[in-house]
Write a protein that holds these residues in place. Structure first.
Motif, PDB file in Angstrom:
ATOM      1  N   LEU A 223       0.833  -1.202   0.000  1.00  0.00           N
ATOM      2  CA  LEU A 223       0.000   0.000   0.000  1.00  0.00           C
ATOM      3  C   LEU A 223       0.869   1.254   0.000  1.00  0.00           C
ATOM      4  CD1 LEU A 223      -2.551   1.771   0.607  1.00  0.00           C
ATOM      5  CD2 LEU A 223      -2.257   1.133   2.999  1.00  0.00           C
ATOM      6  N   LEU A 224       1.864   1.294   0.878  1.00  0.00           N
ATOM      7  CA  LEU A 224       2.732   2.456   0.977  1.00  0.00           C
ATOM      8  C   LEU A 224       3.606   2.611  -0.269  1.00  0.00           C
ATOM      9  CD1 LEU A 224       3.673   2.147   4.744  1.00  0.00           C
ATOM     10  CD2 LEU A 224       2.435   4.049   3.697  1.00  0.00           C
ATOM     11  N   ASN A 225       4.093   1.482  -0.805  1.00  0.00           N
ATOM     12  CA  ASN A 225       4.874   1.547  -2.038  1.00  0.00           C
ATOM     13  C   ASN A 225       4.061   2.174  -3.155  1.00  0.00           C
ATOM     14  OD1 ASN A 225       6.702  -1.618  -1.639  1.00  0.00           O
ATOM     15  ND2 ASN A 225       6.994   0.361  -0.679  1.00  0.00           N
ATOM     16  N   ASP A 226       2.759   1.886  -3.162  1.00  0.00           N
ATOM     17  CA  ASP A 226       1.865   2.433  -4.182  1.00  0.00           C
ATOM     18  C   ASP A 226       1.754   3.957  -4.065  1.00  0.00           C
ATOM     19  OD1 ASP A 226       0.175   1.941  -6.393  1.00  0.00           O
ATOM     20  OD2 ASP A 226      -1.608   2.018  -5.123  1.00  0.00           O
ATOM     21  N   CYS A 227       2.090   4.466  -2.872  1.00  0.00           N
ATOM     22  CA  CYS A 227       2.067   5.913  -2.618  1.00  0.00           C
ATOM     23  C   CYS A 227       3.483   6.481  -2.619  1.00  0.00           C
ATOM     24  CB  CYS A 227       1.399   6.203  -1.279  1.00  0.00           C
ATOM     25  SG  CYS A 227      -0.256   5.536  -1.088  1.00  0.00           S
ATOM     26  N   ASN A 228       4.422   5.736  -3.219  1.00  0.00           N
ATOM     27  CA  ASN A 228       5.834   6.141  -3.245  1.00  0.00           C
ATOM     28  C   ASN A 228       6.393   6.351  -1.843  1.00  0.00           C
ATOM     29  OD1 ASN A 228       6.026   6.249  -6.150  1.00  0.00           O
ATOM     30  ND2 ASN A 228       4.838   8.152  -6.048  1.00  0.00           N
ATOM     31  N   ASP A 229       6.000   5.459  -0.942  1.00  0.00           N
ATOM     32  CA  ASP A 229       6.428   5.522   0.455  1.00  0.00           C
ATOM     33  C   ASP A 229       6.821   4.118   0.907  1.00  0.00           C
ATOM     34  OD1 ASP A 229       6.957   6.472   2.988  1.00  0.00           O
ATOM     35  OD2 ASP A 229       4.943   7.227   3.376  1.00  0.00           O
ATOM     36  N   LYS A 232       9.307   1.764   6.326  1.00  0.00           N
ATOM     37  CA  LYS A 232      10.562   2.124   6.986  1.00  0.00           C
ATOM     38  C   LYS A 232      10.436   3.498   7.627  1.00  0.00           C
ATOM     39  CE  LYS A 232      15.548   2.540   6.223  1.00  0.00           C
ATOM     40  NZ  LYS A 232      16.656   2.445   5.233  1.00  0.00           N
ATOM     41  N   GLY A 233      10.774   3.565   8.920  1.00  0.00           N
ATOM     42  CA  GLY A 233      10.703   4.828   9.641  1.00  0.00           C
ATOM     43  C   GLY A 233       9.352   5.133  10.252  1.00  0.00           C
ATOM     44  N   LYS A 234       8.342   4.335   9.936  1.00  0.00           N
ATOM     45  CA  LYS A 234       7.005   4.569  10.488  1.00  0.00           C
ATOM     46  C   LYS A 234       6.947   4.109  11.948  1.00  0.00           C
ATOM     47  CE  LYS A 234       4.993   6.157   6.719  1.00  0.00           C
ATOM     48  NZ  LYS A 234       6.216   6.364   5.938  1.00  0.00           N
ATOM     49  N   LYS A 235       6.115   4.785  12.737  1.00  0.00           N
ATOM     50  CA  LYS A 235       5.876   4.408  14.133  1.00  0.00           C
ATOM     51  C   LYS A 235       4.596   3.571  14.202  1.00  0.00           C
ATOM     52  CE  LYS A 235       6.160   8.789  15.207  1.00  0.00           C
ATOM     53  NZ  LYS A 235       6.140  10.054  15.966  1.00  0.00           N
ATOM     54  N   VAL A 236       4.692   2.424  14.883  1.00  0.00           N
ATOM     55  CA  VAL A 236       3.624   1.422  14.821  1.00  0.00           C
ATOM     56  C   VAL A 236       3.223   0.987  16.227  1.00  0.00           C
ATOM     57  CG1 VAL A 236       3.009  -0.887  13.977  1.00  0.00           C
ATOM     58  CG2 VAL A 236       4.530   0.580  12.610  1.00  0.00           C
TER      59      VAL A 236
END
Length: 449
Positions: A223-229, A232-236
């Motif tokens: 999903l994030l790759n689809d948004c060019n993201d 990595k680095g996200k807080k979960v």
């Protein structure tokens, strides 16, 4: 359009009249029925054949008693269930849940969701689910073994590698699967493919225990790759500390995310230094203790006794509910909004209430429904069936790569289907419509079965 809407409203009303005391099942139906209108408008033939009403009714529900003897020699009785919901795409496939809350409503909701989850994997498996109101907590290995053996003496009449293939769920891990498999073998001879989630010694699959948690994070990553993201680095934050939660934490950390919290039924844990996963594994998988013992080695962490993790004020990006159904209420969804959460991806089955879904949607939070996001577990179960049929074990890397590709396909299918039928990015509608379309087409082609 009006005819379709009237049809769906009447369908849901009929279910409410028939099953007024099955709230979990009715919630699953409402969530599903509310999204498939655009598909039926474009394909009225499925409404004309009344496929949806046929799909709502299980092919069969099996309910049975399970007598077993505790360590003191006293006889105890529990109730067992297996719902064989839909076999249009293959043998019934779905886990067994051991938990005091299990009843026919819970099993029906799980089985109904399983139809579409299994369909989304594109693997040849139909939808089923089962379990018992037995509580494995506090029971000895001997008591759990005797319970599982008694359960299987009845369940074995209705399952088989090409008929119905149960797996694990809440309260059912490799230990319980092993006991059930042993009893099935004593009664029917060795059939490797009758259960999945087996220990590796007798044809279990590498990566099976990791599959649901890994698959959940893979889904979010695609999903994030689809948004060019990237994650990595996200807080979960993750709810739960069972199998799904543990391996979601593991994969998220592996991909560079920072995981700060998890929970169990006694309360929630926040570690500002990041969750020590090795310690969580030791507490939950080895010692089987409460999560608050984590503080003995990490005094900087804070334990919130009796508190839902989604009710804690904390700044984070991704919420992974991996505990149980309806753990996120409307009020807790509002807290997620205040915390700045951008993505909610379900590792558990239906952990978000209908009212909470509205809050998430109104606040533009991306919501990844469980039937899509947590399909990794059943996907690898189906891969275990394939290995059993071939009599060939696959490497961890092969299974993991297949899992990642399946989750990528599920994400892309859900996204594209939502754009086609709804005209906007809506993973709930996309997953529901894509899952329903495949099953409906199979049912029609097989003569409405």
């Amino acid at each position: 359009m009006n005819n379709v809407k009237e049809y769906l409203v009447k369908l849901e009303e009929n279910q409410r009249e028939k099953y007024p005391n099955q709230p979990e099942y009715l919630q699953a139906v409402a969530e599903f029925v509310g999204t498939v209108e655009p598909f039926l408008v474009k394909h009225p033939e499925f409404m004309e054949k009344n496929i949806l009403e046929m799909l709502l009714i299980p092919e069969r529900i099996i309910e049975f008693r399970i007598p077993w003897m505790d360590d003191k020699g006293a006889w105890r009785i529990n109730t067992g269930y297996r719902v064989q919901y839909n076999s249009a795409l293959g043998p019934y496939k779905g886990g067994m849940r051991f938990h005091p809350t299990v009843n026919q409503s819970v099993i029906k909701f799980l089985g109904f969701e399983q139809i579409f989850k299994n369909s989304l994997t594109s693997l040849p498996i139909g939808g089923g689910k089962g379990g018992s109101d037995f509580d494995p907590k506090g029971k000895s290995d001997g008591e759990i073994m005797r319970f599982c053996q008694s359960l299987m003496r009845e369940l074995q009449k209705y399952i088989g590698p090409n008929e119905d293939v149960p797996a694990g769920d809440i309260g059912v891990g490799a230990r319980e699967i092993g006991y059930m498999f042993g009893e099935y073998k004593r009664l029917n001879g060795y059939q490797a493919g009758v259960l999945t989630g087996k220990p590796l010694a007798y044809w279990g699959s590498l990566a099976r225990k990791e599959a649901t948690g890994y698959g959940l994070v893979y889904f979010v990553e695609h999903l994030l790759n689809d948004c060019n993201d990237s994650i990595k680095g996200k807080k979960v934050l993750v709810s739960g500390s069972g199998n799904v939660a543990i391996y979601a934490i593991e994969k998220a950390q592996e991909l560079g995310a920072s995981v700060y919290g998890c929970s169990d039924s006694s309360g929630s844990l926040i570690d500002p230094d990041g969750i020590d996963l090795d310690l969580i594994k030791d507490i939950k998988e080895v010692k089987r203790e409460r999560i608050n013992t984590y503080l003995e080695q990490h005094p900087n962490a804070k334990f919130y006794e009796g508190k839902n993790i989604w009710d804690i004020e904390f700044d984070y990006d991704v919420a992974l509910p991996c505990a149980t159904q309806n753990e996120i209420s409307k009020e807790l969804a509002n807290q997620l909004v205040k915390n700045g959460v951008a993505i909610v991806a379900e590792g558990a089955n239906m952990p978000t209430s209908l009212e909470a879904l509205e809050v998430l949607k109104e606040n533009k939070i991306i919501y990844c429904p469980g039937k899509a996001a947590n399909a990794g577990g059943v996907a690898v179960s189906a891969l275990e069936m394939a290995q059993n049929a071939q009599r060939l074990p696959w490497t961890f890397e092969k299974v993991d790569a297949e899992l990642n590709q399946i989750m990528k396909n599920i994400y892309e299918t859900s996204r594209q289907t939502s754009l086609e039928y709804v005209g906007e990015f809506d993973l709930v509608a996309g997953a529901n419509i894509a899952g329903f379309a495949r099953v409906a087409e199979a049912m029609v082609s097989q003569g409405l079965v």
